[in-house]
Design an enzyme around this catalytic site. Sequence first.
Site, mmCIF file in Angstrom:
data_model
loop_
_atom_site.group_PDB
_atom_site.id
_atom_site.type_symbol
_atom_site.label_atom_id
_atom_site.label_comp_id
_atom_site.label_asym_id
_atom_site.label_seq_id
_atom_site.Cartn_x
_atom_site.Cartn_y
_atom_site.Cartn_z
ATOM 1 N N HIS A 189 8.316 18.528 -2.234
ATOM 2 C CA HIS A 189 7.113 17.356 -2.307
ATOM 3 C C HIS A 189 6.172 18.673 -2.216
ATOM 4 C CE1 HIS A 189 7.125 13.034 -2.847
ATOM 5 N NE2 HIS A 189 5.784 13.474 -2.220
ATOM 6 N N HIS A 219 0.862 -1.033 0.234
ATOM 7 C CA HIS A 219 -0.181 -0.153 0.223
ATOM 8 C C HIS A 219 0.742 1.843 0.324
ATOM 9 C CE1 HIS A 219 -2.799 2.955 1.627
ATOM 10 N NE2 HIS A 219 -3.208 2.582 0.827
ATOM 11 N N GLY A 264 0.794 21.556 -10.134
ATOM 12 C CA GLY A 264 0.447 20.321 -9.311
ATOM 13 C C GLY A 264 -0.803 21.089 -8.931
ATOM 14 N N ARG A 265 -1.171 21.251 -7.512
ATOM 15 C CA ARG A 265 -2.480 21.463 -7.074
ATOM 16 C C ARG A 265 -3.021 22.017 -6.875
ATOM 17 N NH1 ARG A 265 0.862 21.512 -0.970
ATOM 18 N NH2 ARG A 265 0.425 19.955 -0.262
ATOM 19 N N HIS A 298 -10.035 7.517 -2.399
ATOM 20 C CA HIS A 298 -9.544 6.895 -3.230
ATOM 21 C C HIS A 298 -11.055 7.057 -4.045
ATOM 22 C CE1 HIS A 298 -5.917 5.499 -2.895
ATOM 23 N NE2 HIS A 298 -6.183 5.004 -1.402
ATOM 24 N N SER A 304 2.545 17.887 -12.544
ATOM 25 C CA SER A 304 2.780 17.272 -11.835
ATOM 26 C C SER A 304 1.947 15.889 -11.456
ATOM 27 C CB SER A 304 3.792 18.054 -10.456
ATOM 28 O OG SER A 304 4.317 18.689 -10.853
ATOM 29 N N GLN A 357 6.935 9.463 -13.832
ATOM 30 C CA GLN A 357 7.294 9.084 -12.558
ATOM 31 C C GLN A 357 7.317 7.812 -11.806
ATOM 32 O OE1 GLN A 357 4.859 9.386 -9.267
ATOM 33 N NE2 GLN A 357 6.731 9.280 -8.368
ATOM 34 N N GLY A 394 6.539 23.668 -6.920
ATOM 35 C CA GLY A 394 5.855 24.305 -5.448
ATOM 36 C C GLY A 394 5.706 25.772 -6.079
ATOM 37 N N GLY A 395 4.077 26.075 -5.490
ATOM 38 C CA GLY A 395 3.619 26.988 -4.900
ATOM 39 C C GLY A 395 2.842 27.837 -6.157
#
Length: 501
Positions: free
Chosen positions: A365, A40, A424-425, A63, A205, A252, A403-404
């Site tokens: 990360h 996992h 990413g986010r 999920h 990402s 990745q 990042g950011g």
Amino acid sequence: MTFGGSVVSFSELQQHNKPDDCWISLYGHVYDVSEFLKQHPGGARRILKYAGNDATKGFGMTHSERYMERYLQKDWYKGEVELAPEKISKEAGKRKKIADKEPKRKDKKRSTFKETFKEKGKTVEKPKLGYILSLGDFEAVAMNVLPEEIRAYISSGSDDEITVRENRKALGRIFFRPRCLVDVSRNTIDTNILGQHSKLPFLISPIAGSEMVSQEGDISISKVAGEHGIIPVIPKNDSSSISNSDQPVFYQYSFDTEEAIIRAPEIVSNIQRKYPNIKALFVSVDNDCAGNLEKLRKYESKVGKDPQGLQPGDINRPSYAPTWRDLLRLKTSTDIPIILKGLQREEDIVKAARLGFDGALISNHGGRQVDCSRSSIEILYNAKKQMKEKNVSADGFELFVEGGFRRGSDIVKALCLGAKPALGRSILYSGVYGEAGVNKALYIMEQDINRVMKLLGANSVSDLNEDFLDCESLNFKATLTDQLYNENYMPLPGPKGRRGN
């Protein structure tokens, strides 16, 4: 997977509650997941807290149901749980009744979220997509409409989340030096990334939690990215629909066990067979153990409480972390370019270039590993300086940074410093509107980057360099306020007890 057959009583389910004998119930279906604990990605602890019990709500928080078909083997299925109202979640019972009336169809698409969302008795409506003007707006909507546990999972950083905020603040300490009286009427923003043409000068990402925001998750993001001329970065254990196609992809991967690193050439060959047009492999190097996502666990406790109380992060996951020697062996075993993802020291970036790796993705990360790490953009700035001082050639060695990033101006700052940025986010949040949201997010970024480059007097990505920037304030930790970011920030809660009479 076909369900039905034997019935497992709740009392029998409860007896299988140990690491070597672990059964759980998901949507009324019982599985023996003892073998899966070590595999996992989130660590065994997250499953063990539901051992011998219903895990539906905890599973559904991170999920979609299609993960069951992907990861749970047929011979692990034990039967249907006998409903015990006090023990089995209402959601599991409700889903089982629906399944009894209407057999599951694989071709039927189901949206995880609707146009309105209910939480704590309140109905929250999403604004129309036309009112979204920035990636920060997408984040604001997501913070309003996603369930609390999902917001915590996506937004969490480690410990006090200082690095999460510093990634954003550091970009505000870099200022522009525009050139005027330049003809920018033929401005373009396309570029080459690892030898591949890209219509937009950034990557997306691999994003954990994409299926919590949108039913299609990484599939829809990869699809829309391809439509915009961006080469997708396929995450490990993906379910992408673009496998075995001619579309160029990056991949990745993280090696989490010693067996995996020993079998690295075989694993890479399997990836090549699935993605014959793979152009680079991004190997994660910053996962020596799990970060302490304190905010996430505090919100998780509202879903399924650990009987032993909340525990710190699992420092024993993964069971093995690769070394320089391991990755050098991997590099010599394949012709695929190897990019080291997660380097955070200038010296390590210089070392990677000297050892002949094909690039490095500078990343902390997203602030989810070591708190109080420096911002990625600051590491990039200092790494470029050190490479120049030590006469380390950048030929054949590409730098990436994440990042950011929220604005086109952030993207241009990274490009000026000689790195291709990765989002990413900020892209993940656009998924609350499905594929249309991701499409709008990429359109916003395309327009933003174009606008900033024209105002700087740059006709192409190759024109961008450090002369366009004033970085004197970057290494000084002065704080500039980003009001929209501050409003979207989900604070770290304290422990709550019951109020006395």
